[in-house]
Each structure stands twice: as structure tokens, then as C-alpha cells.
Design a protein around this motif. Structure first.
Motif, PDB file in Angstrom:
ATOM      1  N   VAL A 156      35.484  51.021  71.663  1.00 25.77           N
ATOM      2  CA  VAL A 156      36.032  51.057  70.299  1.00 25.77           C
ATOM      3  C   VAL A 156      35.056  51.842  69.427  1.00 25.77           C
ATOM      4  O   VAL A 156      33.847  51.838  69.669  1.00 25.77           O
ATOM      5  CB  VAL A 156      36.227  49.640  69.702  1.00 25.77           C
ATOM      6  N   GLY A 157      35.606  52.500  68.419  1.00 21.62           N
ATOM      7  CA  GLY A 157      34.716  53.228  67.521  1.00 21.62           C
ATOM      8  C   GLY A 157      35.380  53.468  66.189  1.00 21.62           C
ATOM      9  O   GLY A 157      36.616  53.501  66.093  1.00 21.62           O
ATOM     10  N   VAL A 158      34.573  53.594  65.171  1.00 20.31           N
ATOM     11  CA  VAL A 158      35.090  54.020  63.867  1.00 20.31           C
ATOM     12  C   VAL A 158      34.237  55.178  63.373  1.00 20.31           C
ATOM     13  O   VAL A 158      33.092  55.342  63.782  1.00 20.31           O
ATOM     14  CB  VAL A 158      35.088  52.881  62.810  1.00 20.31           C
ATOM     15  N   SER A 159      34.830  55.958  62.512  1.00 19.98           N
ATOM     16  CA  SER A 159      34.106  57.051  61.864  1.00 19.98           C
ATOM     17  C   SER A 159      33.394  56.498  60.638  1.00 19.98           C
ATOM     18  O   SER A 159      33.472  55.307  60.349  1.00 19.98           O
ATOM     19  CB  SER A 159      35.096  58.121  61.438  1.00 19.98           C
ATOM     20  N   ARG A 160      32.736  57.382  59.899  1.00 17.69           N
ATOM     21  CA  ARG A 160      32.367  57.001  58.537  1.00 17.69           C
ATOM     22  C   ARG A 160      33.632  56.543  57.838  1.00 17.69           C
ATOM     23  O   ARG A 160      34.708  57.090  58.085  1.00 17.69           O
ATOM     24  CB  ARG A 160      31.826  58.222  57.776  1.00 17.69           C
ATOM     25  N   PHE A 161      33.527  55.530  56.987  1.00 14.85           N
ATOM     26  CA  PHE A 161      34.719  55.144  56.246  1.00 14.85           C
ATOM     27  C   PHE A 161      34.343  54.620  54.877  1.00 14.85           C
ATOM     28  O   PHE A 161      33.193  54.324  54.605  1.00 14.85           O
ATOM     29  CB  PHE A 161      35.576  54.152  57.033  1.00 14.85           C
ATOM     30  N   GLY A 162      35.361  54.538  54.041  1.00 19.50           N
ATOM     31  CA  GLY A 162      35.145  54.128  52.656  1.00 19.50           C
ATOM     32  C   GLY A 162      35.722  55.200  51.760  1.00 19.50           C
ATOM     33  O   GLY A 162      36.782  55.739  52.025  1.00 19.50           O
ATOM     34  N   LYS A 163      35.021  55.523  50.677  1.00 18.80           N
ATOM     35  CA  LYS A 163      35.415  56.677  49.875  1.00 18.80           C
ATOM     36  C   LYS A 163      34.597  57.853  50.392  1.00 18.80           C
ATOM     37  O   LYS A 163      33.428  57.990  50.082  1.00 18.80           O
ATOM     38  CB  LYS A 163      35.126  56.423  48.396  1.00 18.80           C
ATOM     39  N   VAL A 164      35.225  58.657  51.196  1.00 21.20           N
ATOM     40  CA  VAL A 164      34.521  59.765  51.853  1.00 21.20           C
ATOM     41  C   VAL A 164      35.290  61.046  51.563  1.00 21.20           C
ATOM     42  O   VAL A 164      36.084  61.508  52.378  1.00 21.20           O
ATOM     43  CB  VAL A 164      34.421  59.549  53.379  1.00 21.20           C
ATOM     44  N   PRO A 165      35.082  61.624  50.396  1.00 18.41           N
ATOM     45  CA  PRO A 165      35.868  62.818  50.052  1.00 18.41           C
ATOM     46  C   PRO A 165      35.456  64.013  50.911  1.00 18.41           C
ATOM     47  O   PRO A 165      34.348  64.057  51.441  1.00 18.41           O
ATOM     48  CB  PRO A 165      35.509  63.057  48.583  1.00 18.41           C
ATOM     49  N   GLY A 166      36.361  64.928  51.050  1.00 16.64           N
ATOM     50  CA  GLY A 166      36.012  66.194  51.679  1.00 16.64           C
ATOM     51  C   GLY A 166      36.079  66.208  53.184  1.00 16.64           C
ATOM     52  O   GLY A 166      35.803  67.228  53.800  1.00 16.64           O
TER      53      GLY A 166
END
Ligand SMILES: [Zn+2]
Lengths: 139, 386
Positions: B13-23
Motif C-alpha cells: 500500500v502507498g500514498v503520495s504527498r497529500f493535503g493541499k498540494v497545489p501544482g
């Protein structure tokens, strides 16, 4: 930022008769010729019996508030100036449940089960939205 | 149903950076999460021969999203398709992955997702049906408000219950360094948060989240040779229906997902009381209330007291949303919930580890409640420690 206008219904082959009826001050829905089910949303097949046949039946316009919310912050900017405003689901006496708005009623007086009746609000020369207001006395 | 259950495992399992990540693009998040999930499994990317990619809703209608993800990952998959069940896709993709392996189409399936919530700085959920949007009924929030009002009306549920759901998730987020919303919250804070769509307050709603998530599914045998402790997929369930506005007019039951629950438990051969923890889809607080009832965990009348007594937190009868849920960790369409369920069963949750967790329920919910008719999908996984 964009300035957005409020969206207006763009009828399809299936849904245009609903809006055309509203323009004439009538609440009409497809009623299945085979099983009598009122189709909402309108579509080419009856979801109950898969029959294609239907008629555009006139409804009483009477029903009750099934649920509602008071929107304080719309996700669609064109509605922000209306806030706080209600959107509601009305269960018609004939069964179908329509998304709509309750008018002529202070927000704090809305209740589940409140008897309501249809009114037709002209929002543009060629567009009328069916809305509902409290029924003051039972009819 | 259920013949594939027990034979397959979530190996990574994995996640990327997350949250408010503009661009960062939806593709960018999808690739980040994919790489991390494949690495987590201890596999090389080229071992992936099946790819299921979740269509990011914000992008709108495009063809061949999964093939594009495959191209970016440098894959030559023998099975590759785009899926969309909204927030039910994370669990639902795992069902499809199992089916594809069971059919012999592939052996290692990557389920990948990424979304950029605000790609142009404006809300994108503008497409709703002509029967909703014209009244200012926009997005899932109004729909969820309708549901909550019916829950409260039919079962006399207090506002405090929804506050306790939010407070419980926020308290769990204290134990999760990755959670977006970690500021401690009291019931008083909850009641002072502003209305969004009454009866929903700000703290009834999860934060908008940019980011991605990914899951690697393979056979139990293969998983045993890989890096992580085996987490077996022992039960699956789905349910798809038109809620509240019911095309057939037959359906009156308030609690959605009872069919998914029945199918998930039957395929797993368990009952709700067997669970050690649960990750319940909580884009909004009323969904937790719904799932606790629909999945047979508690009766509606007992929920408020049960939350107040701490039955759904660590040390209680069934800790739910141990990472803070979508409400506090963030809303990766349920991929975070699958990841948390897997990590609980691996025993790698340190401060928030549920002692001796052997069985975890993960639920998903999503679709188009702002369309006509409002249609939603329920999906569920029962995950078990090997
Ligand atoms: Zn019919």
C-alpha cells in the motif's frame, strides 16, 4: 475568478416535457402505461418493469417535505448571494420525490412531513422552476 | 460469490504527498502513490502485470486513463482498465483485482488513484443534473444533509452523536503524524464550527484533499515471498443503488450498505462482532452513523452513548477510523482507509496500534449523489492477518 450564472435546466428528449409543462404551470411526470409507476427522473424505460410506454400524467402538486438542508456556503458561487437558502426533497402524494426549494416559509419553520403544494417560479421568460410552499389548510 | 476470497492478499500500500498540494497533477499523485505501493510490497515495477486506475472525477470524461497511467509507469499490462465507483473505488478495485487474477488474466495488480481537487482554483463539481443544480443543490454535501436529517428524524438521534464522531476521529488523528487535521477538537469546538449545509457543520465534513493512493494485490502464495506480513482479503461486498429518490419507488430503508455488509460477512464467514477494528467511509459524519448501523456494529439508539463511553476508540469495543478517518487524515477516496486497515493488521501503527488486530473491516461509499437519480455504491473489504 469566474463569475458564474445560475444554471438553468436544459431539457433532453426525455426531460423537456417536464420543463415545458412547468412553463404552462403544470406538474407532469411520465407514468408507465404498463405498471402505473411514475418515472422520476424521466427516461425511456420504466425502472420497475422495463416497459417503454408512458404518458405525461398530471400530478396533484401536493406532497410533504421529506428532508431539507439550509445551505450556508454553496459549492457553486452563483448561489452564494442567496445564502442561507434551503433545498429540499418533497415526496409527492403520488409517490415520486423531487428535489426542489420551499418558498414562502421561514427557514426555522421547515419540518419533515410539512404539507406543501407546488408553485411555479419564473426564473427567465422561458424557464419556470417548480417549487413548493406550505399548505395552509388541508385540501 | 466469494470463491476468490481468502486466496488473495494486499501485498503493498502507498500514498503520495497529500493535503493541499497545489501544482501537482492527478497523474503526478497517481505515479507517486504507485511507486510507493510497489516498493512497499518489495516488488519491481515491472512485476506488475495488471493495472486498475481510478478516473479522477475532476478531469471529467476522458478515455483510456488507465492505459495512460500504464504508459507513465512503463508497464505492459495484460489486464488494464479504468474504474469509477467514486469513493467506493478503493475497496471495489480490490474486488476487481481479485477477479482478474482468479480469471488468470494477470498475477500482480496495481490499483492506482490520484486527484488534484482544485486544478483551476474553482470547484469542479458543476455538472449536476438539471433536477438538482437549478435549485442550488450542489455536490454531496446537500445530499448528506438530507440523509442526516432523516436519520435524526426516524431514530431521534441527537446532534451530539455527529459531534462525537468528529471528535473521535480528530482524537485518533493525534496519533497519526500524517493526518491533515491534528488540532485537538472538543464537542464544544464542533458546535462552534460554522454551518456548511445545515444540519452539517464544517467539522461534519472532511477536508478537500489533493493526493493519491495505491494498492498491490496478488496471491497469498506470492505475497508470502514478498516484503510484508501477509494481509489476506477474506471478504468482499458491494451494493449499488439509487438513494432517497428511488426510481422504482420500492426502496424505503434508511440505512444504505446493508447488502454490501451481508455479502462481505458471508464471503468472509464472519459476523460483525468478530472484527477488531474498522475503517468506515467518513467523508461526512452521517456516513459513520450509517455504516455502524448498516454493517451491524451497533443499533442506532445506542450510538450516542457508545461513542460517549469510548466504545469506538482505542481500548473500546471496536476502534474505528484509527488514523483519524477521512475527516482528519484526509480524503483519498478511501485509499487511506485500505492502507490503514492493512497497516493495522501488519502491526505497524505504533501509537495507534489496535492490540492484536486480526480482522479489519474497510468500507467505501461513493458515486453521484448530486445527480438524478442520486446513485451511490457501497463496497467493503474484510481483511485478515494471515
Ligand atoms: Zn412500469
Amino acid at each position: 475568478m469566474f463569475t458564474l450564472e445560475k444554471p438553468l435546466p436544459r431539457g433532453t428528449e426525455d426531460t423537456a416535457p417536464f420543463w415545458e409543462a412547468a412553463l404552462r404551470g403544470e406538474l407532469r411526470l411520465q407514468r408507465c402505461r404498463a405498471c402505473g409507476h411514475y418515472r422520476f427522473p424521466p427516461a425511456v424505460l420504466c425502472p420497475r418493469c422495463s416497459s417503454e410506454g408512458y404518458e405525461w400524467a398530471s400530478l396533484s402538486g401536493k406532497g410533504r417535505v421529506f428532508s431539507w438542508v439550509v445551505v450556508h456556503q454553496s459549492q457553486y458561487p452563483a448561489f452564494n448571494e442567496d445564502a442561507p437558502y434551503n433545498v429540499a426533497i418533497v415526496e409527492l402524494d403520488e409517490g415520486p420525490r423531487l428535489h426542489t426549494q420551499i418558498v414562502d416559509c421561514p427557514l426555522e419553520e421547515l419540518t419533515i412531513g410539512m404539507p406543501v403544494e407546488v408553485v411555479f417560479e419564473k426564473v427567465r421568460e422561458d424557464v419556470v422552476l417548480p417549487k413548493f410552499r406550505p399548505r395552509r389548510r388541508s385540501a | 460469490m466469494g470463491t476468490a476470497c481468502g486466496k488473495y492478499a494486499i501485498a503493498g500500500v502507498g500514498v503520495s504527498r497529500f493535503g493541499k498540494v497545489p501544482g501537482v497533477s492527478a497523474m503526478g499523485f497517481t505515479l507517486e502513490a504507485s511507486k510507493r505501493a510497489v516498493e512497499d510490497a518489495g516488488l519491481e515495477m515491472r512485476a506488475v502485470d495488471g493495472l486498475l486506475a481510478v478516473m479522477p472525477a475532476a478531469i471529467g470524461e476522458q478515455h483510456g486513463w488507465a492505459a495512460r497511467v500504464a504508459a507513465y509507469l512503463g508497464l505492459d499490462p495484460s489486464f488494464c482498465t479504468t474504474l469509477d465507483m467514486g469513493g467506493a473505488t478503493a475497496c471495489g478495485a480490490v474486488h476487481v483485482a481479485m477477479a482478474a487474477i482468479e480469471a488468470g488474466y494477470c498475477s500482480v495488480v496495481l490499483c492506482a488513484f490520484g486527484t488534484q481537487t482544485w486544478p483551476q482554483g474553482v470547484p469542479l463539481q458543476l455538472f449536476g443534473s438539471e433536477f438538482h443544480l437549478v435549485y442550488g443543490d450542489v455536490g454531496a454535501i446537500c445530499f448528506t444533509g438530507f440523509i442526516r436529517r432523516r436519520q435524526q428524524f426516524e431514530y431521534n438521534l441527537p446532534d451530539e452523536l455527529y459531534g462525537r464522531v468528529a471528535v473521535t476521529c480528530r482524537a485518533h488523528a493525534q496519533r497519526n503524524p500524517e493526518a491533515q487535521m491534528r488540532k485537538p477538537m472538543t464537542l464544544d469546538d464542533y458546535f462552534h464550527s460554522r454551518w456548511v449545509a445545515e444540519p452539517l457543520r464544517l467539522f461534519d465534513c472532511c477536508p478537500n484533499t489533493d493526493g493519491g493512493g495505491a494498492i498491490v494485490v496478488t496471491s497469498v502464495e506470492r505475497a508470502r515471498d514478498l516484503r510484508q506480513p501477509v494481509v489476506r482479503i477474506i471478504g468482499v461486498g458491494q451494493e449499488h443503488r439509487a438513494e432517497v429518490i428511488v426510481p422504482t419507488g420500492d426502496y424505503q430503508e434508511l440505512w444504505g450498505g446493508t447488502g454490501a455488509a451481508r455479502r462481505a460477512y458471508a464471503s468472509a464467514g464472519i459476523v460483525a462482532a468478530d472484527l477488531d477494528c474498522a475503517q468506515l467511509y467518513d467523508a461526512f459524519t452521517p456516513r459513520v452513523v450509517n455504516d455502524l448501523v448498516a454493517y451491524g456494529i451497533a443499533a442506532p439508539e445506542e450510538l450516542d452513548r457508545a461513542f460517549a463511553r469510548g466504545e469506538f476508540t482505542f481500548g473500546g469495543r471496536l476502534p474505528v477510523n484509527t488514523a483519524g478517518g477521512l475527516l482528519s487524515e484526509g480524503h483519498l477516496w478511501g485509499f487511506g482507509h485500505v492502507r490503514e486497515g492493512v497497516r493495522q493488521l501488519r502491526g505497524e501503527c505504533s501509537d495507534r496500534q489496535v492490540a492484536d488486530a486480526k480482522l479489519c473491516l474497510v468500507t467505501g461509499y461513493g458515486g453521484a449523489p448530486h445527480e438524478s437519480p442520486p446513485t451511490v455504491s457501497y463496497s467493503a473489504l474484510v481483511l485478515g492477518r494471515d
